[in-house]
Design a protein around this motif. Structure first.
Motif, mmCIF file in Angstrom:
data_model
loop_
_atom_site.group_PDB
_atom_site.id
_atom_site.type_symbol
_atom_site.label_atom_id
_atom_site.label_comp_id
_atom_site.label_asym_id
_atom_site.label_seq_id
_atom_site.Cartn_x
_atom_site.Cartn_y
_atom_site.Cartn_z
ATOM 1 N N ASN A 148 59.710 39.455 146.780
ATOM 2 C CA ASN A 148 59.582 38.334 146.201
ATOM 3 C C ASN A 148 58.219 37.813 146.931
ATOM 4 O OD1 ASN A 148 61.437 38.415 144.610
ATOM 5 N ND2 ASN A 148 62.731 37.116 145.798
ATOM 6 N N ARG A 188 54.961 39.509 145.629
ATOM 7 C CA ARG A 188 54.708 38.880 144.274
ATOM 8 C C ARG A 188 54.141 37.539 144.184
ATOM 9 N NH1 ARG A 188 59.659 40.019 140.185
ATOM 10 N NH2 ARG A 188 58.488 38.954 138.793
ATOM 11 N N ASP A 189 54.832 36.714 145.110
ATOM 12 C CA ASP A 189 54.303 35.331 145.229
ATOM 13 C C ASP A 189 52.848 35.251 145.762
ATOM 14 O OD1 ASP A 189 56.723 34.333 144.536
ATOM 15 O OD2 ASP A 189 57.298 33.789 146.695
ATOM 16 N N HIS A 209 58.719 55.576 145.753
ATOM 17 C CA HIS A 209 59.431 56.834 145.055
ATOM 18 C C HIS A 209 60.760 55.701 144.525
ATOM 19 C CE1 HIS A 209 61.502 56.498 149.174
ATOM 20 N NE2 HIS A 209 62.442 56.715 148.489
ATOM 21 N N LEU A 236 62.435 53.719 142.033
ATOM 22 C CA LEU A 236 61.897 52.998 140.500
ATOM 23 C C LEU A 236 62.026 51.591 140.273
ATOM 24 C CD1 LEU A 236 62.631 56.142 138.314
ATOM 25 C CD2 LEU A 236 60.689 55.669 139.652
ATOM 26 N N LYS A 237 63.275 51.270 140.920
ATOM 27 C CA LYS A 237 63.777 50.021 140.743
ATOM 28 C C LYS A 237 62.813 48.784 141.094
ATOM 29 C CE LYS A 237 67.845 50.997 142.315
ATOM 30 N NZ LYS A 237 69.355 51.153 142.627
ATOM 31 N N VAL A 238 62.251 49.268 142.425
ATOM 32 C CA VAL A 238 61.358 48.359 143.102
ATOM 33 C C VAL A 238 59.956 48.267 142.445
ATOM 34 C CG1 VAL A 238 60.120 47.852 145.216
ATOM 35 C CG2 VAL A 238 62.371 48.429 145.352
ATOM 36 N N ARG A 262 59.622 48.971 139.191
ATOM 37 C CA ARG A 262 59.758 48.136 137.778
ATOM 38 C C ARG A 262 59.666 46.591 138.285
ATOM 39 N NH1 ARG A 262 63.711 45.629 134.982
ATOM 40 N NH2 ARG A 262 63.277 45.545 132.713
ATOM 41 N N ASN A 263 60.288 46.266 139.311
ATOM 42 C CA ASN A 263 60.405 44.929 139.439
ATOM 43 C C ASN A 263 58.865 44.250 139.711
ATOM 44 O OD1 ASN A 263 60.765 42.194 141.378
ATOM 45 N ND2 ASN A 263 62.571 42.722 139.946
ATOM 46 N N ILE A 264 58.143 45.046 140.594
ATOM 47 C CA ILE A 264 56.655 44.374 140.961
ATOM 48 C C ILE A 264 55.677 44.864 140.163
ATOM 49 C CG2 ILE A 264 56.015 46.209 142.573
ATOM 50 C CD1 ILE A 264 55.722 43.645 144.618
ATOM 51 N N ALA A 265 55.575 45.959 139.387
ATOM 52 C CA ALA A 265 54.397 46.257 138.859
ATOM 53 C C ALA A 265 54.396 45.871 137.359
ATOM 54 C CB ALA A 265 54.415 48.047 138.850
ATOM 55 N N ASP A 266 53.063 45.687 137.138
ATOM 56 C CA ASP A 266 52.490 45.475 135.669
ATOM 57 C C ASP A 266 52.741 46.637 134.684
ATOM 58 O OD1 ASP A 266 52.594 42.590 136.169
ATOM 59 O OD2 ASP A 266 50.478 43.320 137.069
ATOM 60 N N SER A 272 55.349 48.695 132.885
ATOM 61 C CA SER A 272 56.413 48.700 133.417
ATOM 62 C C SER A 272 57.693 48.414 132.623
ATOM 63 C CB SER A 272 56.348 48.291 134.757
ATOM 64 O OG SER A 272 56.804 46.731 134.789
ATOM 65 N N VAL A 290 64.248 58.426 135.780
ATOM 66 C CA VAL A 290 64.868 57.260 135.354
ATOM 67 C C VAL A 290 66.335 57.569 135.389
ATOM 68 C CG1 VAL A 290 65.349 55.878 133.424
ATOM 69 C CG2 VAL A 290 63.054 56.323 134.094
#
Lengths: 332, 328
Positions: free
Chosen positions: B195, B198-199, B213, B215-217, B219-223, B239, B255
């Protein structure tokens, strides 16, 4: 004789007078898969290291650890050594540091077979090859004399599992076995653990901070925080309806692979230092649900109507769940 | 079309590996003919298994590892050679965050001194302004003012990573490369740091290359995300779509291998075998020995990265771009 395979009663551990484990009560049934989750420093590993007498001398251990009625806590070294590896085997997070780098892997596995099952020579070799095959090491006869560095991380973990299986244990304790591995290899190892449990019927304790991995392998889960169990129940109970704010927080913090990309919901703050624990609930400083009593009184781990155990004054109640106790509803 | 902040074209990095003391030297293509670009303020996620060349790529983008061939262009200028004065001056504008914060911090210097160091080295701002900048950075990453005089061992893992990020941001870079920045942290702390990244990115408009490595992180942060396998990009897409509808069989397996709480392992596609050794790269498509769909062409011909839909590309003979529906 009790039904349970291993029974921990009021297990307490202190390092140099600082108590890190505050009375753990835990049972593992025959063939059961139990998960132990929590952040680093919550006492997940210490619980089992203490139970097996693997902690250093400065640790003070009290309470009782029974395997099929035999007391392990304070038992002489000889008694412990027949249990360790023979009845209860343990594998660790970093497989390459658990293997001896200068001895061939075949010899390391046959050593375990000689110690626990008195197998020697060709019999031992044949059994070691069978174990290697069982854990999915391809081309085992040709690779029997290779050294650990010639295997990848995932294969080293398979070798550790083969070695743990050498004593035909009743219980396998896997301490973060997949944390250091790639996602694809993690899936393979989890699959292997499930398959081995189905084949051999041994009980498994799976220690992890990854709720996703735990839910794949286990039937029952204990959530630990600051040296205590705070919630305990079946996978379905805990995953569909976590009631302790800490359990709920652990779930909410996991980023999702589907659905909208939203801001993550972290648990604020960090795990408290065991030196500075207050009289109240240890989670209260980080808890969004904390009310007045949480700061001064410690909730007991009580059995609820649905069979789960919970230590919280203000549990998270999701829609559709009947309030467990009337007095708890206020302030939620 | 916005001009790219950093652009890599045909990057190749070859390590020489020797088996034994007198063994034959074998070349290892850690990064193989790889091209990508990052727009200003954009986050590019790089995923792949260990040994896929993710970290080498990150170091090459910053000019720390020299390229055997290919070029890196930062703000339309070619990357100066490693160690030169121009390269050092450029480091003000691009920074690196490592996985292990304890190893990245000097354990004999206080946190504030270390956050201040980039300003001292590059001689930015006046003395008073530097102190103010350090205070502002510590507040921005969520460290308390009283922690300024602490040493790294006195902080928790999450706090150390915050300090490392504050230090990376001190010179107001345009690009940061984060190499597994949250992999060593607990999931609850990981969420705090993600978070925060991202801020900070929104606030300072920094472009980010996020190597992980997990994927969940990512997906959350990358465009946008690139998936690497043995030094090559096998799939690239935004993403949102890449994890919802992966096209390359390797991405599909990645995935599928992510454990979802509450869902059993059954029915998942579990990839067999280990990532192959980069020193003995399989012929044709490097993924073919592990690929459930591999055919004859995969064993002989290396697939090129082709456009297979709106702003997405895959390197696979079996993914048809033209007639396949674009994933929603």
């Amino acid at each position: 004789m009790s039904q349970e395979l291993v029974e921990l009663r009021d297990l307490k551990v202190a390092f140099d007078g600082i108590q890190v484990l505050h009375g753990i009560d835990l049972t593992v049934g025959r063939g059961e898969a139990l998960g132990l989750v929590g952040e680093s420093g919550c006492g997940k590993s210490v619980t089992w290291l203490a139970a097996l007498g693997l902690l250093p001398g400065k640790a003070t251990i009290s309470g009782s650890v029974c395997i099929e009625g035999h007391e392990l806590c304070g038992a002489p070294r000889q008694a412990l050594e027949t249990v360790r590896g023979g009845r209860i085997a343990m594998i660790f997070q970093d497989p390459s540091s658990s293997l001896n780098p200068v001895i061939g892997i075949g010899q390391q596995i046959t050593e375990a077979l000689t110690l626990h099952r008195d197998l020697r020579g060709e019999t031992a070799r044949a059994e070691a090859l069978r174990l290697l095959d069982m854990v999915g090491i391809p081309d085992a006869p040709r690779r029997f004399n290779l050294f650990p560095h010639e295997f990848s991380g995932g294969q080293c973990q398979r070798l550790m599992i083969a070695m743990a299986l050498a004593g035909e244990p009743d219980l396998l304790i896997a301490d973060e076995p997949t944390t250091a591995l790639d996602a694809t290899i993690q899936a393979q190892i989890l699959d292997l653990l499930i398959q081995l449990r189905a084949e051999t019927g041994m009980a498994t304790v799976f220690i992890s901070h990854d709720l996703g991995a735990v839910s794949q392998v286990c039937e029952r889960v204990c959530v630990m925080y600051a040296g205590r169990i705070v919630e305990q129940g079946s996978i379905t109970q805990l995953f569909s309806n976590p009631q302790h704010p800490y359990t709920r927080g652990l779930f909410d913090a996991i980023p999702r692979l589907d659905g909208p990309r939203t801001r993550l919901v972290p648990i604020p703050g960090t795990v408290p230092n065991p030196k500075h624990l207050t009289a109240g609930c240890a989670f209260a400083p980080r808890c969004a649900h904390a009310a007045a009593p949480c700061d001064f009184h410690r909730p007991q781990l009580d059995m609820l109507e649905d069979g789960r155990r919970l230590a919280c004054f203000n549990p998270v109640l999701s829609a559709g769940t009947a309030p467990v106790r009337q007095k708890l509803v206020e302030g939620v | 079309m916005v001009a790219a902040l950093i652009k890599a074209e045909g990057l190749t990095r070859i390590y020489e590996m020797r088996r034994g003391l007198f063994g034959k030297v074998t070349p290892v293509r850690a990064v193989d003919d790889l091209s990508l670009k990052v727009l200003p303020g954009e986050t590019l996620g790089v995923v792949g298994e260990s040994g896929s060349g993710k970290s080498t790529l990150g170091r090459m983008l910053l000019g720390i590892d020299p390229a055997e061939s290919g070029t890196v262009t930062f703000e339309d200028k070619p990357m100066p050679a490693f160690g030169t004065a121009e390269w050092r001056a450029l480091r003000v504008r691009m920074q690196l965050v490592y996985q292990d914060p304890l190893a990245a911090l000097d354990r004999r210097l206080t946190i504030a001194t270390q956050i201040r160091e980039p300003l001292d080295i590059h001689n930015l701002l006046t003395k008073d302004e530097r102190d103010a900048r350090v205070q502002a950075l510590m507040a921005a990453v969520g460290l308390r003012p009283d922690q300024a005089d602490r040493y790294p061992h006195e902080l928790s893992g999450g706090q150390r990573q915050r300090a490392v990020i504050a230090r990376a941001l001190a010179s107001r870079p345009r690009l940061i490369v984060c190499d597994e920045p949250v992999s060593a942290l607990d999931v609850s702390i990981q969420a705090q740091v993600v978070n925060m990244l991202r801020d900070l990115q929104d606030e300072f408009q920094i472009a980010m290359v996020f190597i992980s490595h997990d994927l969940k992180v990512v997906r959350n942060i990358a465009d946008r995300v690139v998936v690497m396998y043995l030094g090559r990009i096998v799939e690239e897409a935004s993403s949102d779509v890449i994890f919802a509808s992966p096209r390359h069989p390797y991405t599909q397996a990645l995935v599928s291998s992510v454990p979802v709480p509450g869902q059993p392992l059954k029915g998942r596609m579990i990839l067999q075998g280990e990532p192959p050794n980069p020193a003995s790269r399989p012929s044709g498509c490097a993924f073919h020995p592990r690929c459930p769909l591999a055919t004859d062409i995969c064993r002989t011909t290396v697939p090129m990265l082709r456009t297979v839909g709106l702003q997405r590309a895959a390197a696979c003979h079996l993914v048809e771009g033209a007639n396949a529906p674009i994933a929603a």
